[in-house]
Design an enzyme around this catalytic site. Structure first.
Site, mmCIF file in Angstrom:
data_model
loop_
_atom_site.group_PDB
_atom_site.id
_atom_site.type_symbol
_atom_site.label_atom_id
_atom_site.label_comp_id
_atom_site.label_asym_id
_atom_site.label_seq_id
_atom_site.Cartn_x
_atom_site.Cartn_y
_atom_site.Cartn_z
ATOM 1 C CD GLU A 61 54.785 7.849 0.318
ATOM 2 O OE1 GLU A 61 54.779 7.146 1.368
ATOM 3 O OE2 GLU A 61 53.784 8.383 -0.147
ATOM 4 C CD GLU A 88 50.605 1.753 5.989
ATOM 5 O OE1 GLU A 88 50.884 2.972 5.936
ATOM 6 O OE2 GLU A 88 50.802 0.981 5.039
ATOM 7 C CE LYS A 93 46.474 1.820 -11.518
ATOM 8 N NZ LYS A 93 45.424 1.525 -10.473
ATOM 9 C CB CYS A 126 51.760 6.254 4.176
ATOM 10 S SG CYS A 126 52.188 7.738 3.233
#
Length: 490
Positions: A261, A393, A185, A294
């Site tokens: 992750e 973040e 996906k 990230c």
């Protein structure tokens, strides 16, 4: 800025390239120009159901999971096909992801093409699929015993938009090499690199129908069918920690294996014996691809005794960092992926300003780029590690500079984070840098400019940065089950 690319609009289900069953499509938008590049089929719940059924059938009713020679041949066929389309793939990523040309020569295309398929293909031959245990004599029966490694089954691979091809390769490679079937996906912001994979798999490889299915959708409810369907044995997800938490909750009902992750807020630690003039400019890596990574080191930790010097060097570096048109080979920081992400990053910047952070450069949208989702490379000084811009973040080209007193204080600040994905440390003494690196609670570390990256290197995080590892033997084993077997000795 050019948008002269065209992508594959069809989805791959059960070996066939088809439109969405209800004919729906969605626009693929160039984030640097805000222009529509073209359309992609928008899969429905019926399409996702067909993809899951095809993957289940391919795993249960074909020899894919047992035929190692076929798996290796197919992975190398896909490798060759991708190599032939390398330039078109790179141009496509520049257009749909806004990734600068410079970055496609790094983590977007070249690095994963080097070994993301080759490494797991080689593991097919080298991995110890079976191992012997000592014989036993329980209940008076002499038993020979073995441990077998087998594929998990059907894997749902959910991709992000920041490094979509790299992550697709590092999920597909080990999942397929281990003998699984996969439903991919892709993120709706970057669908074409995934549908290109679908076309190459269908047209250029011997991968049997149903083994790989590529199902782009803009409907979250359709995507979540992968997580809740009991026919899917595992979810492999890369994305935000918030979404990772939701996946864990949804997967609990069927007790699915999950590889997550997730996010990061990595610290770049510069010790007091480091050469600041040579080291601080390396903090510019935090705005590579507009900071949409990230593992990027978005917290710069420097000695309080040299704080002013570090701020001056970082500010000068960010002022000179080339940003803008991703088709310009000199550009390092392109656009953010969409308008929502732009507003999110600008909101973080305003929050940082309100909390008392001092912006030394950047801090808003560039006036000379009225089109596109651009933010100027931004540096915050006078930041405390408790501020939101030091803890959350941002996923934008924003660096925060934090002072520490000594090595112990640097380690404390680095570890004072909900995340634990990556980090780096610089020192004039390699031994001292390694000692600090051992104390930082993250899944990866780079020391004095060295890089851990490679398909053979496990990548993942501590704390809310995720569960499990991508890459290396550890990443390969994410996609394997373990079966212990005893049989009567003859």
């Amino acid at each position: 800025m050019s948008a002269a690319v065209s992508g594959e609009s069809r989805i791959l289900i059960d070996g066939k390239l088809v439109p969405a069953s209800d004919g729906r499509v969605f626009d693929n938008v160039n984030p640097a120009t805000e222009e529509v590049l073209g359309q992609c089929s928008d899969a429905s719940a019926a399409d996702m159901d067909r993809a899951i059924e095809a993957a289940r059938r391919a795993f249960d009713e074909t020899g894919w999971s047992r035929d190692r020679e076929l798996r290796k041949r197919c992975l190398l066929q896909l490798q060759a096909a991708l190599e032939e389309e390398r330039e078109a793939l790179a141009a496509e990523l520049v257009a749909e992801a806004g990734t600068p040309i410079m970055v496609t020569g790094l983590g977007q295309v070249d690095w994963p093409l080097a070994d993301a398929l080759r490494y797991p293909a080689a593991l097919i031959e080298d991995y110890p699929w079976e191992r012997e245990l000592p014989d036993s004599d329980l209940f008076g029966v002499r038993s020979s015993r073995q441990v077998w490694k087998e594929a998990v089954g059907v894997v749902g691979a959910i991709l992000p938009w920041n490094f979509p091809f790299e992550i697709a390769m590092n999920k597909l490679g080990p999942a397929l090499a281990a003998g699984n079937t996969v439903v991919v996906k892709p993120a709706p912001d970057t669908p074409w690199n995934a549908t290109r994979l679908g076309r190459l798999i269908a047209e250029r490889t011997d991968i049997p129908p149903g083994v790989v299915n590529i199902v782009p959708t803009t409907d979250t409810a359709v995507a979540e069918l992968l997580i809740t369907d009991p026919r899917v044995d595992m979810i492999s997800f890369t994305g935000s920690t918030e979404t990772g938490r939701r996946i864990l909750g949804l997967a609990a009902a069927t007790v699915k294996r999950t590889f997550l992750e997730l996010g990061g807020k990595s610290a770049m630690i510069v010790l007091d014996d480091a050469d600041l003039a040579a080291t601080i400019p390396q903090s510019a890596v935090a705005c590579m691809h507009a900071g949409q990574g990230c593992a990027l080191p978005t917290r710069l930790l420097v000695p309080r005794s040299r704080y002013a010097e570090a701020v001056e060097l970082a500010t000068a570096t960010y002022e000179l960092t080339p940003y803008g048109d991703p088709t310009d080979p000199q550009t390092f920081a392109g656009p953010l992926i969409n308008a929502r992400q732009l507003e999110r990053v600008l909101g973080h910047i305003e929050k940082g300003r309100a909390e008392g952070g001092r912006i030394t450069t950047g801090g808003g949208r560039p006036e000379h780029l009225p089109k596109g989702y651009f933010v100027t490379p931004t540096v915050f000084a006078e930041v405390d590690n408790g501020m939101s811009i030091a803890r959350e973040e941002i996923f934008g080209p924003v660096l925060t500079i934090i002072a520490f007193e000594d090595d112990d204080d640097a380690v404390r600040i680095a570890n004072d984070s909900p995340y634990g994905l990556s980090g780096s440390v610089f020192s004039g003494s390699q031994d001292r840098a390694l000692q600090v690196a051992r104390r930082v609670r993250t899944g990866t570390m780079n020391v004095n400019g060295g890089l851990f990256y490679g398909a053979d290197a496990p990548f993942g995080g501590y704390k809310t940065s995720g569960l499990g590892r991508q890459g290396g033997t550890e990443g390969f084993e994410q996609y394997l089950q373990t079966k212990s077997v005893g049989f009567a000795s003859v």
